[in-house]
Motif scaffolding. Structure first.
Motif, PDB file in Angstrom:
ATOM      1  N   LEU A 301       0.824  -1.209   0.000  1.00 29.22           N
ATOM      2  CA  LEU A 301       0.000   0.000   0.000  1.00 29.22           C
ATOM      3  C   LEU A 301       0.864   1.267   0.000  1.00 29.22           C
ATOM      4  O   LEU A 301       0.544   2.244  -0.693  1.00 29.22           O
ATOM      5  N   ALA A 305       0.980   4.134  -2.934  1.00 32.25           N
ATOM      6  CA  ALA A 305       0.661   5.532  -2.641  1.00 32.25           C
ATOM      7  C   ALA A 305       1.757   6.465  -3.165  1.00 32.25           C
ATOM      8  O   ALA A 305       1.476   7.589  -3.607  1.00 32.25           O
ATOM      9  N   LEU A 308       1.252   7.971  -6.678  1.00 33.70           N
ATOM     10  CA  LEU A 308       0.166   8.917  -6.924  1.00 33.70           C
ATOM     11  C   LEU A 308       0.685  10.354  -6.843  1.00 33.70           C
ATOM     12  O   LEU A 308       1.832  10.604  -6.442  1.00 33.70           O
ATOM     13  N   GLU A 312      -3.137  12.995  -3.358  1.00 32.70           N
ATOM     14  CA  GLU A 312      -3.763  11.684  -3.229  1.00 32.70           C
ATOM     15  C   GLU A 312      -2.871  10.730  -2.439  1.00 32.70           C
ATOM     16  O   GLU A 312      -3.368   9.926  -1.629  1.00 32.70           O
ATOM     17  N   GLY A 313      -1.576  10.793  -2.670  1.00 30.47           N
ATOM     18  CA  GLY A 313      -0.668   9.894  -1.968  1.00 30.47           C
ATOM     19  C   GLY A 313      -0.685  10.109  -0.465  1.00 30.47           C
ATOM     20  O   GLY A 313      -0.719   9.145   0.314  1.00 30.47           O
ATOM     21  N   ALA A 315      -3.104  11.388   1.236  1.00 26.89           N
ATOM     22  CA  ALA A 315      -4.415  10.937   1.726  1.00 26.89           C
ATOM     23  C   ALA A 315      -4.413   9.425   1.953  1.00 26.89           C
ATOM     24  O   ALA A 315      -4.972   8.937   2.950  1.00 26.89           O
ATOM     25  N   LYS A 316      -3.793   8.692   1.037  1.00 24.99           N
ATOM     26  CA  LYS A 316      -3.720   7.241   1.206  1.00 24.99           C
ATOM     27  C   LYS A 316      -2.878   6.865   2.430  1.00 24.99           C
ATOM     28  O   LYS A 316      -3.211   5.920   3.154  1.00 24.99           O
ATOM     29  N   ARG A 318      -2.635   8.560   5.139  1.00 21.58           N
ATOM     30  CA  ARG A 318      -3.473   8.804   6.328  1.00 21.58           C
ATOM     31  C   ARG A 318      -4.503   7.678   6.508  1.00 21.58           C
ATOM     32  O   ARG A 318      -4.817   7.306   7.647  1.00 21.58           O
ATOM     33  N   GLN A 319      -5.006   7.158   5.402  1.00 24.08           N
ATOM     34  CA  GLN A 319      -5.938   6.025   5.507  1.00 24.08           C
ATOM     35  C   GLN A 319      -5.232   4.791   6.065  1.00 24.08           C
ATOM     36  O   GLN A 319      -5.791   4.071   6.910  1.00 24.08           O
ATOM     37  N   ILE A 320      -4.030   4.526   5.607  1.00 24.89           N
ATOM     38  CA  ILE A 320      -3.268   3.379   6.125  1.00 24.89           C
ATOM     39  C   ILE A 320      -3.000   3.564   7.619  1.00 24.89           C
ATOM     40  O   ILE A 320      -3.112   2.630   8.420  1.00 24.89           O
ATOM     41  N   TRP A 323      -5.995   2.797   9.629  1.00 27.15           N
ATOM     42  CA  TRP A 323      -6.205   1.345   9.692  1.00 27.15           C
ATOM     43  C   TRP A 323      -5.273   0.701  10.727  1.00 27.15           C
ATOM     44  O   TRP A 323      -5.643  -0.259  11.419  1.00 27.15           O
TER      45      TRP A 323
END
Length: 429
Positions: A301, A305, A308, A312-313, A315-316, A318-320, A323
């Motif tokens: 992941l 990221a 990108l 966007e990268g 943001a990804k 921060r999502q990881i 999680w």
């Protein structure tokens, strides 16, 4: 001549009579060799391998003859110079010393200071390359205890004890560090500076390697400290400025993620200086805080990221982190630390051909690995040793440096750093 060599070699030492006969038969053939040794320090090891130690003693005898004339045969060339027997001596070879039986000349009269030097013997005392050669062998992983085993075997080899090798290696490594720290960069257009640290026992050595506009690598400087702290990093950067690196010119820094390094870059080169955090270090920092099961997925992941655009990268990322937050809060915090500087290349829109080389500090890590392999036998690091050994190893590895991958697109990075957006390759074509 070959028959004479074998006869002399078996007997070990050459008597005065036989040596004189040897000179009569071969003196003219040795004259060109004599000039080579005196004027250009020919590879004396090759001479020894070909004609043996006896011929070297014959060369010394011939050099003395040129100064004082033949012994006890008519008048000497220098009326006040007389032959004064023979005595043991040493000559310096490439990586050792050799015992020889050398002639002596003196001026007539009593008192001290009457010794007359023999030109060839004086030339063979110049052992400036001996320490460098010893250090080169030690950098290949040979310990001082085993040094004698790797040099050519010769019964009368001297000067290769453990302490002698250590002294020569220290002098040569000090000279290497001095040469490195005296380098000037006024005429070098550096676009990229990599900085990374390496630990040697309780000591830490910071190394800086630069890349110029044509893709060539340059070892810039080293700095030894107790830790990889901001003061040591600041000293390193200030040294670069003192050696000609202009702090007003914008260039890209690639670092291992140390906050101390970032602080030092801000202080010396300004807060606007672009910094790229090493992505390999980021991966290790995050995955090292995770159990084995989620490591592969997290790494995939993160790599995805990085491909990108920066918005966007991040943001990804921060999502990881969200999680991971519940079960692995330390890994989540490591992931978000220095987040923006992990996407500096994406933000600057640096050509993809340069990402592989600029996204990591491997350019410094690889020489560090070479330093580790070359110093693996060192058991006890004393102050000053890490910097000296690192300087010698870096300079040795610099001989095999190549241009960085993607160097043909460095013109684009230069344009970006100068504030103008480069044209695409299709538009140029």
């Amino acid at each position: 001549m070959r028959r004479n060599y074998h006869t002399i070699d078996k007997q070990g030492k050459v008597g005065e009579r036989r040596l004189a006969e040897f000179l009569v038969r071969n003196g003219q053939a040795l004259l060109p060799m004599l000039e080579l040794i005196e004027q250009s320090r020919m590879a004396i090891d090759e001479l020894i391998d070909v004609v043996g130690r006896a011929s070297l003693e014959a060369v010394l005898q011939l050099s003395a003859v040129q100064v004082a004339g033949p012994p006890q045969q008519g008048k000497a060339r220098e009326p006040d110079v007389v032959w004064h027997g023979r005595q043991p001596g040493r000559v310096c070879l490439k990586e050792r010393q050799l015992r020889v039986n050398r002639p002596r000349l003196r001026r007539k009269g009593r008192g001290a200071g009457k010794e007359v030097p023999i030109p060839v013997y004086q030339a063979l005392q110049q052992d400036t390359a001996t320490g460098e050669r010893m250090l080169e062998i030690l950098l290949q992983g040979v310990s001082t205890r085993r040094y004698r085993r790797v040099i050519p075997e010769m019964a009368d080899t001297v000067g290769v004890s453990r302490s002698a090798v250590s002294r020569e290696a220290i002098e040569a490594s000090e000279a290497a560090l001095k040469r490195l720290l005296e380098r000037r960069f006024d005429q070098v257009e550096l676009l990229i500076i990599y900085i990374d640290g390496m630990r040697f026992g309780d000591q830490c050595v910071l190394a800086a390697v630069g890349v110029d506009v044509e893709g060539r690598k340059h070892v810039l400087a080293l700095r030894e400290g107790a830790t990889e702290n901001a003061e040591a990093a600041k000293d390193l950067l200030q040294h670069l400025v003192a050696q000609g690196v202009d702090p007003s010119r914008k260039r890209l820094f690639v670092i291992d993620g140390s906050k101390a390094l970032r602080t030092a870059i801000h202080a010396v080169f300004g807060a606007e200086t672009p910094v790229q955090r090493c992505r390999n270090h980021k991966l290790r920092n995050v995955l090292g805080r995770l159990p084995r099961e989620p490591q592969a997925q997290t790494a995939s992941l993160m790599r995805a990221a990085w491909k990108l655009n920066p918005k966007e990268g991040m943001a990804k990322f921060r999502q990881i982190a969200a999680w991971l937050e519940h079960d692995y809060p330390e890994a989540a915090a490591a992931l978000l630390e220095g987040l923006e500087e992990c996407f500096t290349l994406n933000r600057l829109d640096v050509p993809r051909s340069l990402h592989r080389c600029l996204a990591t500090s491997n350019l410094v890590d690889n020489p560090h690995s070479g330093v580790r392999s070359r110093t693996r036998r060192v058991c006890r690091w004393r102050p000053g040793m890490p910097a000296r050994w690192s300087a010698a190893a870096f300079l040795e590895m610099e001989k095999s440096f190549r241009k960085i991958m993607g160097y043909r697109d460095l013109w684009a990075l230069k344009a970006i750093l100068n504030g103008s957006q480069p044209a695409t390759r299709e538009a140029v074509a």
